[in-house]
Design an enzyme around this catalytic site. Sequence first.
Site, short mmCIF file in Angstrom:
data_model
loop_
_atom_site.label_atom_id
_atom_site.label_comp_id
_atom_site.label_asym_id
_atom_site.label_seq_id
_atom_site.Cartn_x
_atom_site.Cartn_y
_atom_site.Cartn_z
N TYR A 135 -18.07 3.75 -7.38
CA TYR A 135 -17.41 2.76 -7.98
C TYR A 135 -17.06 1.97 -6.88
O TYR A 135 -15.91 2.04 -6.30
CB TYR A 135 -16.08 3.38 -8.76
CG TYR A 135 -15.42 2.06 -9.66
CD1 TYR A 135 -14.57 1.35 -8.98
CD2 TYR A 135 -15.82 1.86 -10.97
CE1 TYR A 135 -13.68 0.48 -9.63
CE2 TYR A 135 -15.22 1.05 -11.59
CZ TYR A 135 -14.19 0.29 -11.01
OH TYR A 135 -13.64 -0.71 -11.79
N SER A 144 -6.26 -5.41 -4.37
CA SER A 144 -5.43 -5.74 -5.72
C SER A 144 -6.12 -6.73 -6.64
O SER A 144 -6.02 -6.69 -7.67
CB SER A 144 -4.30 -5.95 -5.22
OG SER A 144 -3.54 -4.75 -4.64
N THR A 422 -1.64 4.17 -3.62
CA THR A 422 -2.28 2.88 -3.68
C THR A 422 -3.58 2.82 -4.26
O THR A 422 -3.95 1.82 -5.04
CB THR A 422 -2.73 3.04 -1.99
OG1 THR A 422 -1.62 3.27 -1.42
CG2 THR A 422 -3.26 1.72 -1.69
N GLU A 424 -6.58 3.09 -7.28
CA GLU A 424 -6.49 2.86 -8.71
C GLU A 424 -5.38 1.71 -9.02
O GLU A 424 -4.89 1.94 -9.93
CB GLU A 424 -6.08 4.06 -9.49
CG GLU A 424 -7.29 3.97 -10.98
CD GLU A 424 -8.49 3.66 -10.44
OE1 GLU A 424 -9.28 4.42 -10.00
OE2 GLU A 424 -9.02 2.52 -10.75
#
Length: 627
Positions: A135, A144, A422, A424
């Site tokens: 992914y 983020s 951190t 996900e």
Amino acid sequence: MEGVDHLAHERNKSEFDVDAMKIVWAGSPHAFDVSDRISKLVASDPGFRKDNRSTLSRKELFKNTLRKAAYAWKTIVDLRLSEEEAAKLRFYVDEPAFTDLHWGMFIPAIKGQGTEEQQQKWLPLAYKMQIIGCYAQTELGHGSNVQGLETTATFDPQTDEFIIHSPTLTSSKWWPGGLGKVATHAIAYARLIVGGREHGVNGFIVQLRSLEDHSPLLGITVGDIGMKFGNGAYNTMDNGVLRFDHVRIPRNQMLMRVSQVTCEGKYKQSDVPRQLVYGTMVYVRQTIVADASCALSRAVCIATRYSAVRRQFGSQNGGPETQVIDYKTQQSRLFPLLASAYAFRFIGEWLKWLYADVTQRLQANDFSTLPEAHACTAGLKSLTTTATADGIEECRKLCGGHGYLCSSGLPELFAVYVPACTYEGDNTVLLLQVARFLMKTVSQLGSSKKPVGTIAYMTRVEHLMQCRCGVQRGFAELSVDLVEAAVAHCQLIVVSKFIEKLQQEIPGKGVKQQLEVLCNIYALFLLHKHQGDFLSTGCITPKHAALANDELRSLYSQVRPNAIALVDAFNYTDHYLGSILGCYDGNVYPKLYEAAWKDPLNESVVPDGYHQYIRPLLKQEIRTARL
Ligand SMILES: CCCCCCCCCC/C=C\CCCCCCCC(=O)SCCNC(=O)CCNC(=O)[C@H](O)C(C)(C)COP(=O)(O)OP(=O)(O)OC[C@H]1O[C@@H](n2cnc3c(N)ncnc32)[C@H](O)[C@@H]1OP(=O)(O)O
Ligand SMILES: Cc1cc2nc3c(=O)[nH]c(=O)nc-3n(C[C@H](O)[C@H](O)[C@H](O)COP(=O)(O)OP(=O)(O)OC[C@H]3O[C@@H](n4cnc5c(N)ncnc54)[C@H](O)[C@@H]3O)c2cc1C
């Protein structure tokens, strides 16, 4: 002595049916059967040994992980394990590996964001592991801020293809698990450009490596990003770096459930929320909450068993010293973590239901609960991973010096687990999402849209908003307070769902009573920890605070005789725990002593380097500074 249960006296104190509690912890008799059977299968197979990880080099470690992943796959195929059994086997192998991202993100992304046709083409290949996926969303410059991603996907109507490109250094994909050395395909997230216009970030299936010789395809530069925190730990995973140099893919490799591009070059947005592109992250966040209860329960199992074994001070007339588990300070640090492990188990069960419910609604184009699902998965992922990472470290400290040994299992568990705060979604960033959801809810108070579900309680603040409705300071200015409010909101959900769990039929002598004690510990420990807020807002009086403290001490005394049985209920094998301090029979000291001599450093009584460096020192053959 081997074969003797040094914790038998503790197990005999139990006031409830441990076998019944094992079923509650597993979730059902069927789930217990699968977990019990598969965990013992893995524990009994030397092909899955893991006690040597801290002595291997990065390359040896990684090759061993590939061996285990292949061995696990062969076991799954040979034994014709079901998808549920296979997932359990990968879980009990207990080694972060490319398979986590293949099964945990690549496949869910295709299922969640692919069309029926795309699912029919790609899922059979992925399920048979004829392709291995990752992914690839995060970049060197952005993680983020998903809308800030720089990789581009430009539609070429001449050839009916997308051109995937990394325009800048910071657009290099960076961190995706499994990408560095193994994945043959990626779901790559890129800015869609059609006819010179941008249409936001979308997912694209891109082949990275040849299925013949595994070499990177034309235009693909790919590798591992290097060593990470801790020695063994997450270094079994090839988190990678990836750059695209005008890589061409067929148009039908853009995941098109949310948005489409026609062969004529027309962009179409389905009548579904754009945020469904983020759907895989919502799915993984809810699995991470279940992971948290596993990780925390492992650490608590180790620390609880060792606290019952360890004796320090308190000997009367030459009698045995005091078990450290009997010290109130040890109990006040350990038992809230035991209660949290159970609380996170049940919130994980509820979140799994919430995710299944929102997924079912999405299939009927009902998006009404999507915002709540996002807020709950984001907030509970943040809350449970922070508490679990802190809890594992506290469990290490609860074990004194021996907790710092790799053979305790705690250093590696901590090193493998902490990135969960951190990955996900950075935990603060996710809490800000919850805060945004809460503020949006507050702004709608007084309207016809009544808060329901996990925010139903907010109707009670309506009066506050009416008198303060004019007073608004910037979200950013108040973000610290809003993040605290977001945590409180999520804690309320955890306590509420624990209470709801206790309203269910719970079979087994004394089982419900034990869970009630743990639920009260979890809630009162929070009240004690945040009593300043409760007192300053007038929610409780100082007398209430004192009563809560007294009750906590009483509850610790109620848990004490059941502590070993409550961690036995996790039903972890010694292999899975990977801890001498946490071994089932409590026979710690002989095992610690034996393990020490197995360290490679003890292969010779005189260490390498003695003659070269130490002997000259001792024999003053090295000029010493005038003392
Ligand atoms: C068992 C014991 C063993 C111990 C070890 C355990 C672990 C073992 C190791 C196992 C090994 C491997 C497993 C690990 C698996 C995980 C690997 C990690 C993979 C990754 O990290 S993938 C990359 C993850 N990246 C992120 O999460 C990025 C975070 N950022 C975002 O999500 C977004 O950028 C954002 C912060 C949400 C902001 O997005 P955006 O700018 O687009 O949106 P706005 O803030 O403007 O909001 C607009 C609007 O949209 C709503 N919204 C946002 N996100 C969602 C969503 N996901 N779903 C629904 N709605 C969403 C938002 O609420 C706004 O709505 P509003 O306008 O307010 O109504
Ligand atoms: C072990 C590991 C595995 C990973 N696996 C994958 C993977 O398989 N696939 C993938 O795509 N990614 C993966 N990632 C990447 C991961 O998803 C990102 O690192 C994560 O989303 C955090 O983003 P970031 O690194 O940009 O952090 P940043 O956002 O740069 O965070 C840095 C600091 O800035 C703060 N901050 C950022 N924005 C704000 C804001 N708006 N307001 C206040 N504070 C803010 C954060 O709170 C944090 O304190 C992995 C990461 C790790 C560590």
